[in-house]
Design a protein around this motif. Structure first.
Motif, PDB file in Angstrom:
ATOM      1  N   GLN A  62      39.347  21.718 -41.916  1.00  0.00           N
ATOM      2  CA  GLN A  62      38.968  23.038 -41.841  1.00  0.00           C
ATOM      3  C   GLN A  62      37.311  23.073 -42.049  1.00  0.00           C
ATOM      4  OE1 GLN A  62      41.471  25.086 -44.916  1.00  0.00           O
ATOM      5  NE2 GLN A  62      40.872  26.765 -43.907  1.00  0.00           N
ATOM      6  N   ALA A  63      37.140  22.058 -43.180  1.00  0.00           N
ATOM      7  CA  ALA A  63      35.660  21.812 -43.377  1.00  0.00           C
ATOM      8  C   ALA A  63      34.639  21.287 -42.214  1.00  0.00           C
ATOM      9  CB  ALA A  63      35.415  21.209 -44.599  1.00  0.00           C
ATOM     10  N   TYR A  64      35.489  20.349 -41.695  1.00  0.00           N
ATOM     11  CA  TYR A  64      34.621  19.532 -40.643  1.00  0.00           C
ATOM     12  C   TYR A  64      34.663  20.402 -39.491  1.00  0.00           C
ATOM     13  CZ  TYR A  64      34.708  15.017 -43.109  1.00  0.00           C
ATOM     14  OH  TYR A  64      34.527  14.217 -44.008  1.00  0.00           O
ATOM     15  N   ALA A  65      35.645  21.334 -38.992  1.00  0.00           N
ATOM     16  CA  ALA A  65      35.547  22.197 -37.940  1.00  0.00           C
ATOM     17  C   ALA A  65      34.467  23.386 -38.242  1.00  0.00           C
ATOM     18  CB  ALA A  65      36.915  22.844 -37.998  1.00  0.00           C
ATOM     19  N   LEU A  66      34.352  23.844 -39.459  1.00  0.00           N
ATOM     20  CA  LEU A  66      33.370  24.838 -39.924  1.00  0.00           C
ATOM     21  C   LEU A  66      32.185  24.095 -39.555  1.00  0.00           C
ATOM     22  CD1 LEU A  66      34.905  26.424 -42.650  1.00  0.00           C
ATOM     23  CD2 LEU A  66      34.525  27.723 -40.716  1.00  0.00           C
ATOM     24  N   LEU A  67      31.877  22.949 -39.725  1.00  0.00           N
ATOM     25  CA  LEU A  67      30.467  22.119 -39.769  1.00  0.00           C
ATOM     26  C   LEU A  67      30.127  21.955 -38.234  1.00  0.00           C
ATOM     27  CD1 LEU A  67      30.693  19.323 -42.449  1.00  0.00           C
ATOM     28  CD2 LEU A  67      29.100  21.250 -42.209  1.00  0.00           C
ATOM     29  N   ALA A  68      31.173  21.539 -37.392  1.00  0.00           N
ATOM     30  CA  ALA A  68      31.114  21.278 -36.073  1.00  0.00           C
ATOM     31  C   ALA A  68      30.958  22.378 -35.037  1.00  0.00           C
ATOM     32  CB  ALA A  68      32.193  20.383 -35.544  1.00  0.00           C
ATOM     33  N   ASP A  76      26.003  28.902 -46.863  1.00  0.00           N
ATOM     34  CA  ASP A  76      27.321  28.668 -46.016  1.00  0.00           C
ATOM     35  C   ASP A  76      27.238  26.874 -46.113  1.00  0.00           C
ATOM     36  OD1 ASP A  76      27.830  31.251 -45.723  1.00  0.00           O
ATOM     37  OD2 ASP A  76      27.031  31.445 -43.655  1.00  0.00           O
ATOM     38  N   LEU A  77      26.427  26.380 -45.951  1.00  0.00           N
ATOM     39  CA  LEU A  77      26.645  24.887 -45.783  1.00  0.00           C
ATOM     40  C   LEU A  77      27.010  24.376 -47.093  1.00  0.00           C
ATOM     41  CD1 LEU A  77      25.955  22.147 -44.221  1.00  0.00           C
ATOM     42  CD2 LEU A  77      23.604  22.272 -44.773  1.00  0.00           C
ATOM     43  N   ARG A  78      26.424  24.877 -48.196  1.00  0.00           N
ATOM     44  CA  ARG A  78      26.783  24.317 -49.672  1.00  0.00           C
ATOM     45  C   ARG A  78      28.266  24.712 -49.823  1.00  0.00           C
ATOM     46  NH1 ARG A  78      21.889  27.020 -51.367  1.00  0.00           N
ATOM     47  NH2 ARG A  78      23.013  28.844 -52.546  1.00  0.00           N
ATOM     48  N   VAL A  79      28.639  25.704 -49.481  1.00  0.00           N
ATOM     49  CA  VAL A  79      30.262  25.971 -49.570  1.00  0.00           C
ATOM     50  C   VAL A  79      31.054  24.824 -48.892  1.00  0.00           C
ATOM     51  CG1 VAL A  79      31.970  27.461 -49.129  1.00  0.00           C
ATOM     52  CG2 VAL A  79      29.838  28.494 -49.689  1.00  0.00           C
ATOM     53  N   VAL A  80      30.735  24.556 -47.694  1.00  0.00           N
ATOM     54  CA  VAL A  80      31.434  23.702 -46.858  1.00  0.00           C
ATOM     55  C   VAL A  80      31.389  22.352 -47.630  1.00  0.00           C
ATOM     56  CG1 VAL A  80      31.812  22.610 -44.576  1.00  0.00           C
ATOM     57  CG2 VAL A  80      31.161  24.859 -44.844  1.00  0.00           C
ATOM     58  N   VAL A  81      29.935  21.677 -47.798  1.00  0.00           N
ATOM     59  CA  VAL A  81      29.860  20.560 -48.337  1.00  0.00           C
ATOM     60  C   VAL A  81      30.526  20.516 -49.773  1.00  0.00           C
ATOM     61  CG1 VAL A  81      28.120  18.939 -49.244  1.00  0.00           C
ATOM     62  CG2 VAL A  81      27.876  20.018 -47.249  1.00  0.00           C
ATOM     63  N   ALA A  82      30.378  21.575 -50.589  1.00  0.00           N
ATOM     64  CA  ALA A  82      31.261  21.450 -51.745  1.00  0.00           C
ATOM     65  C   ALA A  82      32.850  21.644 -51.597  1.00  0.00           C
ATOM     66  CB  ALA A  82      30.867  22.943 -52.609  1.00  0.00           C
ATOM     67  N   ALA A  83      33.120  22.078 -50.818  1.00  0.00           N
ATOM     68  CA  ALA A  83      34.590  22.097 -50.431  1.00  0.00           C
ATOM     69  C   ALA A  83      35.212  20.576 -50.232  1.00  0.00           C
ATOM     70  CB  ALA A  83      35.064  22.968 -49.201  1.00  0.00           C
ATOM     71  N   LEU A  84      34.440  19.797 -49.193  1.00  0.00           N
ATOM     72  CA  LEU A  84      34.700  18.433 -49.206  1.00  0.00           C
ATOM     73  C   LEU A  84      34.644  17.794 -50.476  1.00  0.00           C
ATOM     74  CD1 LEU A  84      32.529  17.989 -45.755  1.00  0.00           C
ATOM     75  CD2 LEU A  84      35.277  17.868 -46.198  1.00  0.00           C
ATOM     76  N   HIS A  85      33.804  17.860 -51.288  1.00  0.00           N
ATOM     77  CA  HIS A  85      33.776  17.040 -52.640  1.00  0.00           C
ATOM     78  C   HIS A  85      35.035  17.559 -53.382  1.00  0.00           C
ATOM     79  CE1 HIS A  85      29.945  14.652 -52.095  1.00  0.00           C
ATOM     80  NE2 HIS A  85      29.525  15.880 -51.523  1.00  0.00           N
ATOM     81  N   ALA A  86      34.989  18.747 -53.535  1.00  0.00           N
ATOM     82  CA  ALA A  86      36.205  19.225 -54.439  1.00  0.00           C
ATOM     83  C   ALA A  86      37.626  19.101 -53.869  1.00  0.00           C
ATOM     84  CB  ALA A  86      36.246  20.959 -54.471  1.00  0.00           C
TER      85      ALA A  86
END
Length: 221
Positions: A62-68, A76-86
């Motif tokens: 999900q996170a990589y799809a949102l980034l791409a 919004d970028l912080r949410v996605v990056v934080a989700a990957l780490h979490a």
């Protein structure tokens, strides 16, 4: 378009929250298996771990799809990056619960822990599960005060973990080297589990404030 995008972000957060609930259940069951020499519970934790691994893979997809596809910026970028780490931290929490369950299975039907240290592990298990439940709440609420309070509970686990070393290093320790090794390894699993819960909470603070706790300024990605 933006509304659909934010729905996807909300779905990602909800999946992380469910993952936190999964690893809380895993540690709760693993601790009971450890303390009660319950082979059935240990086997349940071991078999359920694949669901945690799959949940991490789903969150990352999900996170990589949102980034791409969305090229998010700012919060919004912080949410996605934080989700990957979490997601990574939550999977590690599941792995640590798995290690506890495997220790219970390996020693079954004998107990893993000598009687004098059992209360310490019961307490660490209780606090670890509470931390994971609180992380689940924080992911949903983004309440930074609750997120910061997680570090206080982590200190309790650290204190118990340190005390265990004084117990097993005592010259009058009567339970042998094998038991001391088990206590050392298991204590480390519980201590690291709590550390990863803190890491998840810190990522939520980062999402809300743009700063990791303890940083002197500027955003960290």
């Amino acid at each position: 378009m933006r509304e659909a995008y934010h729905v996807e972000l909300d779905n990602l957060a909800e999946n992380l929250a469910r993952m936190s609930s999964q690893v809380a259940d895993a540690m709760e069951r693993a601790t009971r298996a450890l303390l009660d020499s319950d082979l059935g519970l240990a086997e349940q934790v071991i078999s359920d771990d694949v669901a945690v691994d799959n949940a991490r893979a789903d969150c990352e997809e999900q996170a990589y799809a949102l980034l791409a596809l969305q090229a998010p910026v700012a919060t919004d970028l912080r949410v996605v990056v934080a989700a990957l780490h979490a997601a990574e931290s939550l999977e590690r929490m599941g792995d640590l619960a798995l290690h506890v369950a495997k220790a219970a299975r390996r020693r079954h039907p004998d107990p893993v822990l000598p009687e004098p240290v059992r209360p310490y592990f019961a307490k660490m298990g209780e606090v670890d599960v509470r931390l994971a439940r609180r992380a689940e709440d924080v992911i949903r609420s983004k309440d930074i005060e609750v997120a910061r309070s997680i570090e206080t509970d982590d200190d309790e686990v650290d204190d118990i973990h340190r005390h265990l070393f004084t117990v097993i290093m005592d010259k009058d320790w009567p339970h042998g080297v094998a038991a001391a090794v088990d206590v050392t390894l298991l204590g480390r699993f519980y201590e690291r589990y709590a550390d990863h819960a803190v890491s998840v909470a810190r990522r939520i603070v980062f999402v809300v404030t743009g700063q990791m706790p303890g940083s002197s300024g500027g955003s960290e990605l």
